[in-house]
Write a protein that holds these residues in place. Sequence first.
Motif, PDB file in Angstrom:
ATOM      1  N   LYS A   8       0.803  -1.189   0.222  1.00 58.96           N
ATOM      2  CA  LYS A   8       0.087  -0.053   0.118  1.00 58.96           C
ATOM      3  C   LYS A   8       0.749   1.327  -0.140  1.00 58.96           C
ATOM      4  O   LYS A   8       0.536   2.431   0.737  1.00 58.96           O
ATOM      5  N   LEU A   9       2.050   1.200  -0.729  1.00 61.29           N
ATOM      6  CA  LEU A   9       2.696   2.461  -0.909  1.00 61.29           C
ATOM      7  C   LEU A   9       2.014   3.446  -1.774  1.00 61.29           C
ATOM      8  O   LEU A   9       1.378   3.096  -2.379  1.00 61.29           O
ATOM      9  N   PRO A  10       2.277   4.862  -1.702  1.00 58.57           N
ATOM     10  CA  PRO A  10       1.692   5.685  -2.291  1.00 58.57           C
ATOM     11  C   PRO A  10       1.998   5.659  -3.834  1.00 58.57           C
ATOM     12  O   PRO A  10       3.422   5.389  -4.094  1.00 58.57           O
ATOM     13  N   VAL A  11       1.070   5.888  -4.656  1.00 55.46           N
ATOM     14  CA  VAL A  11       1.150   5.803  -6.120  1.00 55.46           C
ATOM     15  C   VAL A  11       1.723   7.090  -6.356  1.00 55.46           C
ATOM     16  O   VAL A  11       1.134   8.373  -6.348  1.00 55.46           O
ATOM     17  N   VAL A  12       2.814   7.346  -6.888  1.00 56.41           N
ATOM     18  CA  VAL A  12       3.394   8.401  -7.602  1.00 56.41           C
ATOM     19  C   VAL A  12       2.878   8.915  -8.708  1.00 56.41           C
ATOM     20  O   VAL A  12       2.420  10.080  -8.970  1.00 56.41           O
ATOM     21  N   LYS A  13       2.953   7.959  -9.934  1.00 64.17           N
ATOM     22  CA  LYS A  13       2.225   8.142 -11.215  1.00 64.17           C
ATOM     23  C   LYS A  13       1.968   6.845 -11.683  1.00 64.17           C
ATOM     24  O   LYS A  13       2.367   5.864 -11.382  1.00 64.17           O
ATOM     25  N   LYS A  14       1.207   7.042 -12.817  1.00 64.74           N
ATOM     26  CA  LYS A  14       0.770   5.885 -13.440  1.00 64.74           C
ATOM     27  C   LYS A  14       1.268   5.775 -14.800  1.00 64.74           C
ATOM     28  O   LYS A  14       1.705   6.587 -15.429  1.00 64.74           O
ATOM     29  N   THR A  15       1.226   4.468 -15.538  1.00 66.56           N
ATOM     30  CA  THR A  15       1.448   4.253 -16.669  1.00 66.56           C
ATOM     31  C   THR A  15       0.398   4.752 -17.674  1.00 66.56           C
ATOM     32  O   THR A  15      -0.709   5.064 -17.516  1.00 66.56           O
ATOM     33  N   ALA A  16       0.527   4.631 -19.037  1.00 67.31           N
ATOM     34  CA  ALA A  16      -0.697   4.940 -19.964  1.00 67.31           C
ATOM     35  C   ALA A  16      -1.615   4.171 -19.846  1.00 67.31           C
ATOM     36  O   ALA A  16      -2.718   4.511 -20.133  1.00 67.31           O
ATOM     37  N   SER A  17      -1.495   2.902 -19.408  1.00 71.33           N
ATOM     38  CA  SER A  17      -2.595   2.004 -19.303  1.00 71.33           C
ATOM     39  C   SER A  17      -3.332   2.248 -17.775  1.00 71.33           C
ATOM     40  O   SER A  17      -4.418   1.586 -17.579  1.00 71.33           O
ATOM     41  N   GLY A  18      -2.879   3.061 -17.153  1.00 74.50           N
ATOM     42  CA  GLY A  18      -3.439   3.303 -15.757  1.00 74.50           C
ATOM     43  C   GLY A  18      -2.951   2.616 -14.725  1.00 74.50           C
ATOM     44  O   GLY A  18      -3.388   2.980 -13.584  1.00 74.50           O
ATOM     45  N   ALA A  19      -1.856   1.736 -14.778  1.00 70.62           N
ATOM     46  CA  ALA A  19      -1.320   0.988 -13.852  1.00 70.62           C
ATOM     47  C   ALA A  19      -0.269   1.962 -13.035  1.00 70.62           C
ATOM     48  O   ALA A  19       0.248   2.756 -13.598  1.00 70.62           O
ATOM     49  N   PRO A  20      -0.020   1.696 -11.820  1.00 68.21           N
ATOM     50  CA  PRO A  20       0.923   2.630 -10.969  1.00 68.21           C
ATOM     51  C   PRO A  20       2.280   2.293 -11.638  1.00 68.21           C
ATOM     52  O   PRO A  20       2.818   1.104 -12.051  1.00 68.21           O
ATOM     53  N   SER A  21       3.012   3.302 -11.891  1.00 71.38           N
ATOM     54  CA  SER A  21       4.297   3.202 -12.548  1.00 71.38           C
ATOM     55  C   SER A  21       5.437   2.728 -11.427  1.00 71.38           C
ATOM     56  O   SER A  21       5.102   3.043 -10.236  1.00 71.38           O
ATOM     57  N   THR A  22       6.037   1.902 -12.187  1.00 74.99           N
ATOM     58  CA  THR A  22       7.512   1.533 -11.155  1.00 74.99           C
ATOM     59  C   THR A  22       8.775   1.833 -11.697  1.00 74.99           C
ATOM     60  O   THR A  22       9.844   1.277 -11.629  1.00 74.99           O
ATOM     61  N   ASP A  23       8.892   3.074 -12.464  1.00 73.71           N
ATOM     62  CA  ASP A  23       9.959   3.292 -13.126  1.00 73.71           C
ATOM     63  C   ASP A  23      11.081   4.125 -12.205  1.00 73.71           C
ATOM     64  O   ASP A  23      10.549   4.128 -11.128  1.00 73.71           O
ATOM     65  N   GLU A  24      12.175   4.450 -12.728  1.00 78.80           N
ATOM     66  CA  GLU A  24      13.306   4.750 -11.782  1.00 78.80           C
ATOM     67  C   GLU A  24      13.004   5.851 -11.049  1.00 78.80           C
ATOM     68  O   GLU A  24      13.139   6.377  -9.852  1.00 78.80           O
ATOM     69  N   GLU A  25      12.336   6.862 -11.720  1.00 77.50           N
ATOM     70  CA  GLU A  25      11.864   8.155 -10.980  1.00 77.50           C
ATOM     71  C   GLU A  25      10.852   7.829  -9.896  1.00 77.50           C
ATOM     72  O   GLU A  25      11.048   8.474  -8.820  1.00 77.50           O
ATOM     73  N   VAL A  26      10.120   6.929 -10.047  1.00 75.34           N
ATOM     74  CA  VAL A  26       9.058   6.766  -8.873  1.00 75.34           C
ATOM     75  C   VAL A  26       9.872   5.827  -7.859  1.00 75.34           C
ATOM     76  O   VAL A  26       9.465   6.003  -6.625  1.00 75.34           O
ATOM     77  N   LEU A  27      10.632   4.766  -8.269  1.00 72.64           N
ATOM     78  CA  LEU A  27      11.450   4.374  -7.197  1.00 72.64           C
ATOM     79  C   LEU A  27      12.282   5.048  -6.303  1.00 72.64           C
ATOM     80  O   LEU A  27      12.575   4.854  -5.029  1.00 72.64           O
ATOM     81  N   GLN A  28      12.969   6.178  -6.981  1.00 69.74           N
ATOM     82  CA  GLN A  28      14.005   7.172  -6.211  1.00 69.74           C
ATOM     83  C   GLN A  28      12.960   7.981  -5.357  1.00 69.74           C
ATOM     84  O   GLN A  28      13.513   8.027  -4.144  1.00 69.74           O
ATOM     85  N   LYS A  29      11.705   8.412  -5.691  1.00 66.20           N
ATOM     86  CA  LYS A  29      10.874   9.116  -4.813  1.00 66.20           C
ATOM     87  C   LYS A  29      10.495   8.227  -3.529  1.00 66.20           C
ATOM     88  O   LYS A  29      10.526   8.503  -2.384  1.00 66.20           O
ATOM     89  N   LEU A  30      10.068   6.910  -3.765  1.00 72.12           N
ATOM     90  CA  LEU A  30       9.615   5.975  -2.709  1.00 72.12           C
ATOM     91  C   LEU A  30      10.907   5.475  -2.121  1.00 72.12           C
ATOM     92  O   LEU A  30      10.628   5.590  -0.797  1.00 72.12           O
ATOM     93  N   ALA A  31      11.997   5.485  -2.275  1.00 72.61           N
ATOM     94  CA  ALA A  31      13.188   5.034  -1.505  1.00 72.61           C
ATOM     95  C   ALA A  31      13.525   6.250  -0.634  1.00 72.61           C
ATOM     96  O   ALA A  31      14.406   5.896   0.484  1.00 72.61           O
TER      97      ALA A  31
END
Length: 897
Positions: free
Chosen positions: A564-587
């Motif tokens: 249940k970590l906060p969703v930073v942004k979503k992919t084009a299909s609407g799924a929560p993104s797990t790209d590097e920028e998102v991981l850096q923010k969550l880290a």
Amino acid sequence: MINMLRKLRSDFPAEYSACVFDAKGKTFRDDLYPAYKEHRPSMPEDLAKQIEPIHEAVRALGWPIVVVEGVEADDVIGTLARRATAEGMRTVVSTGDKDLAQLVDGHVTLVNTMSGEILDPPGVAAKFGVPPARIVDYLSLIGDAVDNVPGVPKVGPKTAVKWLTEYGTLDDVMANAPGIKGVVGENLRNTLAWLPKARELVTVKTDCDLTSSLADFHRLEGGSEDKDKLIDFFARYGFKTWLREATGESLPNPRAQARASAAPPAAGGAAAGADAGPAQGGLFDSAPAPAQIRYETVATEAALEAWMRRIETAPLVSIDTETTSLEPLQAQLVGISLSIEPGEACYIPVAHRGPDVVGLEAYGQLTREAVLARMRAWLEDPSRGKVGQNLKYDSHVFANHGVSLRGIVHDTMLQSYVLASHRNHGMDSLAERLLGLKTISYEEVCGKGASQIGFDQIDIARATEYAAEDADVTLRLHRNMYPQVEALPGVHYVYEKIEMPVSVVLQKIERNGVLIDAERLGAQSTQLGQRMLTLEQAAYEAAGQPFNLGSPKQIGEILFGQMKLPVVKKTASGAPSTDEEVLQKLAEDYPLPKLLLDYRGLAKLKSTYTDKLPKMVNPATGRVHTSYGQTTAVTGRLASTEPNLQNIPVRTEEGRRIREAFIAGPGNVIVSADYSQIELRIMAHISGDENLMRSFAEGEDVHRATAAEIFGVAPDAVSSEQRRYAKVINFGLIYGMSAFGLAGNLGIEREAAKHYIDRYFMRYPGVARYMEETRQTAREQGFVETVFGRRLWLPDINGGNGPRRQGAERAAINAPMQGTAADLIKLSMIAVQDWLERDGLGTRQVMQVHDELVLEVPQAELERVKVKLPELMCNVAELRVPLVAEVGSGSNWEEAH
């Protein structure tokens, strides 16, 4: 298909590649819509029989095959493209499928190898009438007859484009359906309930659950084809030409590459321009063609003597080589072409071979040894002027046969580069643009695809037409461009004092190469693998279960579904993104994202460097020999390729350890000399800001001085955190960083960032003035200049869209700094090489990386070099602030820092 894959790899060399096929069976779209693709006929039996051989050929060609059940190949491609974008890579998708146009953006381009069509964002808009972001909406409205996805009845491309242009998105079109008149309006209203399903069907998934990571698709530079498997395959299926080539036939001639080189890729922080439209500033104009063309085959000693008498008295001779390989250090000479007057040239064949070559009997052929023996004195005479197209390459070819090409006074590729660095500098392109001449293509002479042969198998008469034209056209291009170079004092200085002499130095550095400790890299690779396993186990513990660290879908399920970590942004299909920028923010707040980032970083180091570099060592020298491209970056910076030695990461301990494997030979040490804060010093010089100049003149810590001013404290009271902020601001602003960008970089509020920038410009008003004046100058003339007069063209400064124009404005501010730094390091390379040769030293330059020179120095010369090197680098130019070069030494590159 084999032809297409080979051409794709040749035209678009990539570090990572994969060939994606559809899996058998149903996909999720069949569950969504049972009638999906039901009208499509089954695969013809003759084609079905070829699937297994095709897979075998693809693997032998070095392409990893990807097949994922439950989704289509398009979805896998979309997922890989988005992952690559997240890693900062650019992706080329080879397809004829219009659905994939939805993936196109600044990082993803479509290429159709059947038609030659290339689609970037403007290309998609031009072809379909809507930008890539609206392709899904467009397809939803018109439907897809091939896949049996209905759209709105009677609505074709024109109506869809009209609606999307008028209303915006599909949702907006649906919202405005009540007001749309006529039959199509009624049809739209009747289809409203269906359109969301249509959109879901035509949307390419970009978050597929893949068991592979990008590292699995890494391609070894120098070739990843399995030669033995290909030979077996070609023999089994009767591909005679390919079999002959694979078992020892010559490679295609590299002049084809020089003649038709693509426009330079974006590099150095500024956009590269295509060849559409006139050249900036009206620099290039066509020239009249010679009255007649006379090309001669030189196949006898008498004919060679006649041409030798002519070139030995000519003030300038155009020279070109035909060879057996694209690799400069491996290419063998096949023939030499010469020209001294427009329209008049000769070709001297020296190594054409085989019973099928027409003309060997009729013309005869002098031996390579005899021709080089007769020409050596002229080739090595520095007083005999030569002009060519990329003579650095030809110098390597002659050096491979023990001949040192001297007297290189002009190079048409470099003339084009200094006149308009953003344009295409290939000979074919220049000939068409400047001379109105369509030259003979390599494919016209040697064929293409499966039937292509090496240049040494070409009929002598046809080879003469092609090769002599090279020398002739090069001479004519020189006569066209050089007067334009001379007419611009700054451009002429850059050409004559920087680009031409540094080309000669680069050829020597490339041949020197750098020694690699392959065993150390192997050990590091093992250690990285062990560290990755440790991180993997730690990630399992943090997640509470095992999972695939390369699967965005599984990562997303764990991070956002279970934890249940906060969703930073979503992919084009609407799924929560797990790209590097998102991981850096969550880290910043959670341990698992940090573990995932560390794992990805180590995987990239392992695949790109520790596994790959040992395979690129030249077995004859034990060294890696990179190639330095002079005309790649629009700013003047050099580009290192095969391998790229300029992107070795140094911000992590593991990255820095890779430099430990760059070693000195016995009795030698590595010396590194690096300009200190070079771009800030250039900013001080160009802007003339008194406070900035005074800081450097007095030897102050410029970051500490800036921090003291911004935070209103005494210099000795500046904290390390305040100095870090000031350093980010100092460097960020010369790259055109906004308050928004600075806030994100420092992790502070935007208002605070704006306050810091305002305080900075109060401290350095000359910098603010420079920035505004530079933007205005760039808008007025379309280019900016370095301190030395190098012109840096900005095609989008007035004509681009909003983001591209803003990017051009940022480039306008930074390009003079980056370009001047490039000029300074090139001048340093020239000065250092002159000194080494003049004093007869054994020291060799072995690498140039950004603002750094790397040398291999005999122990007996070490102290002398450490004293002289910074002196030379700091005195190549006189700026309004002192230049500083820091020098270190050690047994390897890392120790030298």
